[in-house]
Structures are given as structure tokens and as C-alpha cells.
Design a protein around this motif. Structure first.
Motif, PDB file in Angstrom:
ATOM      1  N   TYR A   1       0.814  -1.217   0.000  1.00 35.16           N
ATOM      2  CA  TYR A   1       0.000   0.000   0.000  1.00 35.16           C
ATOM      3  C   TYR A   1       0.851   1.274   0.000  1.00 35.16           C
ATOM      4  N   SER A   2       2.159   1.115   0.149  1.00 30.10           N
ATOM      5  CA  SER A   2       3.074   2.266   0.136  1.00 30.10           C
ATOM      6  C   SER A   2       3.811   2.399  -1.195  1.00 30.10           C
ATOM      7  N   GLU A   3       3.462   1.598  -2.168  1.00 29.45           N
ATOM      8  CA  GLU A   3       4.133   1.660  -3.471  1.00 29.45           C
ATOM      9  C   GLU A   3       4.032   3.063  -4.057  1.00 29.45           C
ATOM     10  N   LYS A   4       5.096   3.477  -4.740  1.00 24.88           N
ATOM     11  CA  LYS A   4       5.207   4.857  -5.203  1.00 24.88           C
ATOM     12  C   LYS A   4       4.192   5.231  -6.278  1.00 24.88           C
ATOM     13  N   HIS A   5       3.666   4.242  -6.985  1.00 26.42           N
ATOM     14  CA  HIS A   5       2.700   4.568  -8.045  1.00 26.42           C
ATOM     15  C   HIS A   5       1.285   4.758  -7.501  1.00 26.42           C
ATOM     16  N   ARG A   6       1.098   4.564  -6.200  1.00 25.81           N
ATOM     17  CA  ARG A   6      -0.219   4.715  -5.593  1.00 25.81           C
ATOM     18  C   ARG A   6      -0.396   6.138  -5.055  1.00 25.81           C
ATOM     19  N   PHE A   7      -1.567   6.679  -5.305  1.00 25.86           N
ATOM     20  CA  PHE A   7      -1.907   7.997  -4.766  1.00 25.86           C
ATOM     21  C   PHE A   7      -3.239   7.958  -4.018  1.00 25.86           C
ATOM     22  N   TYR A   8      -4.155   7.103  -4.458  1.00 28.45           N
ATOM     23  CA  TYR A   8      -5.416   6.918  -3.734  1.00 28.45           C
ATOM     24  C   TYR A   8      -5.467   5.561  -3.040  1.00 28.45           C
ATOM     25  N   HIS A   9      -5.073   4.508  -3.747  1.00 30.27           N
ATOM     26  CA  HIS A   9      -5.175   3.145  -3.206  1.00 30.27           C
ATOM     27  C   HIS A   9      -4.011   2.865  -2.266  1.00 30.27           C
ATOM     28  N   THR A  10      -3.980   3.620  -1.187  1.00 31.22           N
ATOM     29  CA  THR A  10      -2.889   3.592  -0.220  1.00 31.22           C
ATOM     30  C   THR A  10      -3.374   3.107   1.139  1.00 31.22           C
ATOM     31  N   ALA A  11      -2.468   3.145   2.108  1.00 31.33           N
ATOM     32  CA  ALA A  11      -2.846   2.783   3.481  1.00 31.33           C
ATOM     33  C   ALA A  11      -3.937   3.696   4.013  1.00 31.33           C
ATOM     34  N   LYS A  12      -3.957   4.945   3.562  1.00 32.89           N
ATOM     35  CA  LYS A  12      -5.001   5.872   4.009  1.00 32.89           C
ATOM     36  C   LYS A  12      -6.385   5.392   3.562  1.00 32.89           C
ATOM     37  N   HIS A  13      -6.460   4.810   2.387  1.00 36.33           N
ATOM     38  CA  HIS A  13      -7.738   4.264   1.904  1.00 36.33           C
ATOM     39  C   HIS A  13      -8.198   3.118   2.795  1.00 36.33           C
ATOM     40  N   ILE A  14      -7.267   2.257   3.176  1.00 35.57           N
ATOM     41  CA  ILE A  14      -7.620   1.152   4.065  1.00 35.57           C
ATOM     42  C   ILE A  14      -8.069   1.674   5.420  1.00 35.57           C
TER      43      ILE A  14
END
Length: 203
Positions: A29-42
Motif C-alpha cells: 500500500y506504500s508503493e510509489k505509483h499509488r496515490f489513492y489506493h494507499t494505506a489511508k484508503h484502508i
């Protein structure tokens, strides 16, 4: 993505703490290509889950599905949900879960494909509604969501992204209700429709 919460969930499910899996999930969830589908979304989904937990038939399975549902996220892949669901199912089986329990978590994650032709059971309806709460957030939050999704698809030429995004957003408006359960309809439906219409007009 609170580690203590993960450990508590593992405990009530009868699993080992599985901190190695937690670390792998957090890294995903910390991958650099993620901006929405991150730990914050979870974290946001877990917060909404806590508010409706009593509505779930199998809350522990639903919570685990939330943890895993976007674990695999590659913008150009068409199998993100499937890959995430398989990972969750394999994780459960490796921890001694019954096939039926593992399959239910798999099915909950697959519900987030948001296939309009699928009939969902109670917990799948909860899963889908929780996943879509972002659509009914206040306009500034929703607008940031749209910007983050675009960043995840930044390599897609704008005219293609514009066409596909409009198709997806319009598909939500074509239904009598975006949300399945009354709790979510009362809290998010009107805002969601307003946000979506505005987003379509600005694309």
C-alpha cells in the motif's frame, strides 16, 4: 494501517500474528505509483467499517477482506481484484482456515470489481458500500480523490482517460441507488451523485 489492530484481528480469527504479512501489505500500500489506493484508503474503510460493524454477518471476515482488497494494485492490470482475492484466500488457508471461510473473503474482495450484474449478499453489499464511501465525501475530499486517481493513470493519454473515466462515473449514475444499504444511501447518496455529476462536467 494499525499494526495492533491487525494483530487483534489475527487473534480473534485464531491465526498467528502474521506480522510478516502485515509488513508485506503495508509495503504494497506504500508503493510509489499509488496515490489513492494507499494505506489511508484502508484506514478510511476500516473507520467506516467500525461504524457499521453490527450490520455484518461475519465482521471478522469482512475486516480481513478490507485489509487485502487493494493489496495488488497495478494501474494497467485487469486482474487486481482477482490477484488480491487469491492472496487473501491463500493466506487464510495457510493459517488453517476452512475452505468456506477463505472463499467468503475471496468473494468479498471480488465484489469490489463493482459488477452491476452481480447480486450481492449482505456482507458483500457492506463491502461495496464501504469501498464507495469516497464518492459521497465533501467536495474538496472528492476532488482530491479524482486528482489522485488521475495520477495513478498519469501515463494514459488524457483523451483516453477522459473517455474511460466518464464511462465509469456515468455507470454509477445509471442505477436507482449507488449504495445498497439504507445507512449508506442516507449518508452518502446525494453527495455522491452531486460529486459524480460535477466530475463528469469538469473532465
Amino acid at each position: 494501517m494499525n499494526k495492533d489492530r491487525w494483530k487483534a484481528l489475527m487473534g480473534v480469527m485464531g491465526f498467528e500474528p502474521s506480522l510478516d504479512c502485515y509488513d508485506i501489505l503495508y509495503a504494497a500500500y506504500s508503493e510509489k505509483h499509488r496515490f489513492y489506493h494507499t494505506a489511508k484508503h484502508i484506514d478510511a474503510m476500516l473507520k467506516h467499517f467500525d461504524e457499521v460493524k453490527e450490520l455484518a454477518q461475519r465482521p471478522n471476515e469482512l475486516e480481513l477482506a478490507i485489509w487485502f482488497h487493494d493489496a495488488i494494485y497495478k494501474p494497467f492490470s485487469k486482474s487486481n481484484e482477482l490477484d488480491s482475492a487469491v492472496w487473501a484466500r491463500d493466506f487464510m488457508l495457510a493459517n488453517g482456515a476452512d475452505e468456506s471461510n477463505a472463499q467468503r473473503v475471496y468473494d468479498l474482495i471480488m465484489a469490489t470489481v463493482h459488477d452491476v450484474d452481480v447480486t450481492y449478499n449482505n456482507d458483500a453489499q457492506l463491502m461495496v458500500d464501504i469501498d464507495l464511501t469516497i464518492l459521497g465525501t465533501p467536495p474538496p475530499v472528492y476532488d482530491a480523490f479524482e486528482k489522485h486517481v488521475r495520477k495513478e493513470y498519469r501515463w494514459v493519454p488524457y483523451f483516453i482517460y477522459q473517455k474511460k473515466r466518464k464511462q465509469l462515473l456515468n455507470s454509477f449514475l445509471q442505477h436507482k441507488n449507488i449504495y445498497h444499504l439504507a445507512y449508506f444511501r442516507e449518508k452518502f447518496e446525494d453527495n455522491a451523485r452531486s460529486n459524480i455529476k460535477r466530475a463528469i462536467n469538469t473532465l
